[in-house]
Write a protein that holds these residues in place. Structure first.
Motif, short mmCIF file in Angstrom:
data_model
loop_
_atom_site.label_atom_id
_atom_site.label_comp_id
_atom_site.label_asym_id
_atom_site.label_seq_id
_atom_site.Cartn_x
_atom_site.Cartn_y
_atom_site.Cartn_z
N PHE A 30 -7.42 -5.59 -4.05
CA PHE A 30 -6.17 -5.82 -3.16
C PHE A 30 -4.96 -4.95 -3.73
CE2 PHE A 30 -8.20 -9.57 -1.92
CZ PHE A 30 -8.07 -9.71 -0.64
N ASN A 73 -3.86 -2.50 0.41
CA ASN A 73 -3.72 -3.74 1.39
C ASN A 73 -4.43 -3.29 2.53
OD1 ASN A 73 -2.55 -5.52 3.21
ND2 ASN A 73 -0.42 -5.21 2.60
N ASN A 107 -4.57 -4.42 5.53
CA ASN A 107 -3.57 -4.18 6.78
C ASN A 107 -3.12 -2.67 6.95
OD1 ASN A 107 -3.33 -6.85 7.39
ND2 ASN A 107 -1.72 -7.54 5.90
N ASP A 108 -3.28 -1.96 5.95
CA ASP A 108 -2.99 -0.33 5.86
C ASP A 108 -4.26 0.27 6.68
OD1 ASP A 108 -0.30 -0.38 5.25
OD2 ASP A 108 -0.95 -0.61 2.90
#
Length: 242
Positions: A96, A99, A101-102
């Motif tokens: 992590f 990320n 989400n990137d």
């Protein structure tokens, strides 16, 4: 629809394996996952196998005997991904610090914004690192500056390991000529792409040090990168022979 796969090398990542897999699969875009596990004695591979029953068509596992190095893990994953027809291939850590989400941002940098390689960059917009000791931040930042100077490559985060490749890039690089296996591997892959004329785009990210599990960093990794870059400067880069 573009086929996308995220390669995640693992060694003793039982604390993170299930969490990172679920985080990637929860994204709106359909990212498949390939775990390359180097014989983790903590049971990481067993966790992945259990989750394969839940994600049978999107989660894949290659088990290797013992620690064989980051670079060889990614090359194994690159070859597998190209053979299985993926259009975009990603590198990401299991802990992590990258990320999930990137991932869509890296994908768009290639699919919509003209990049052949997209880098999740810690240094293209100042320094964006959380929870690293200041000494490590300074070492990493100036290591990238050193590489940029020696190789004359306009990339701010030369050691970044969060990336997206168009499959054409991986098809062009001669993996048999990739010599470095730690951080140097990340530098060498970028340099090969750059010398072969591919466009590299940096996407600013926030890098956060791992919260669980143990870092795999060592001083030897930095030594390989330092001396390897000098040799790389004088090595000719040729596309793979078809």
């Amino acid at each position: 629809m573009d086929r996308k796969i995220v390669i995640i090398p693992t060694y003793n990542e039982k604390e993170n394996a299930e969490k990172i897999i679920r985080a990637v699969r929860a994204l709106e875009d359909d990212f498949h996952i390939l775990i390359i596990d180097d014989g983790s004695p903590d049971g990481t591979a067993g966790i992945v196998k259990r989750l394969q029953t839940e994600f049978p068509d999107s989660l894949f596992l290659i088990e290797r005997a013992g620690k064989q190095g980051l670079g060889t893990a990614y090359i194994t994953g690159f070859k597998w991904s190209v053979e299985h027809g993926y259009d975009y291939v990603f590198e990401m850590d299991a802990d992590f610090s990258h990320n999930p989400n990137d991932l869509p941002r890296l994908y768009r940098a290639c699919s919509e914004e003209g990049g052949d390689v997209a880098i999740g960059s810690r240094y293209c917009n100042g320094i964006s690192v959380i929870n690293w000791p200041i000494g490590r931040v300074i070492m990493s930042y100036y290591a990238s500056a050193y590489v940029r100077t020696v190789l004359r490559m306009k990339v701010y985060d030369t050691t970044a390991g969060f990336k997206c490749y168009r499959r054409q890039v991986l098809e062009a690089i001669d993996f048999d000529r990739i010599k470095m296996h730690g951080y140097g591997f990340q530098i060498e892959m970028k340099y090969n792409a750059y010398k072969l004329g591919f466009k590299i785009k940096e996407v600013p990210i926030i890098f956060e040090d791992r919260k669980e599990g143990t870092s795999k960093m060592s001083s030897g990794i930095f030594g390989e990168a330092f001396w390897g870059v000098i040799g790389l400067r004088f090595r000719k880069v040729r596309p793979v022979k078809k």
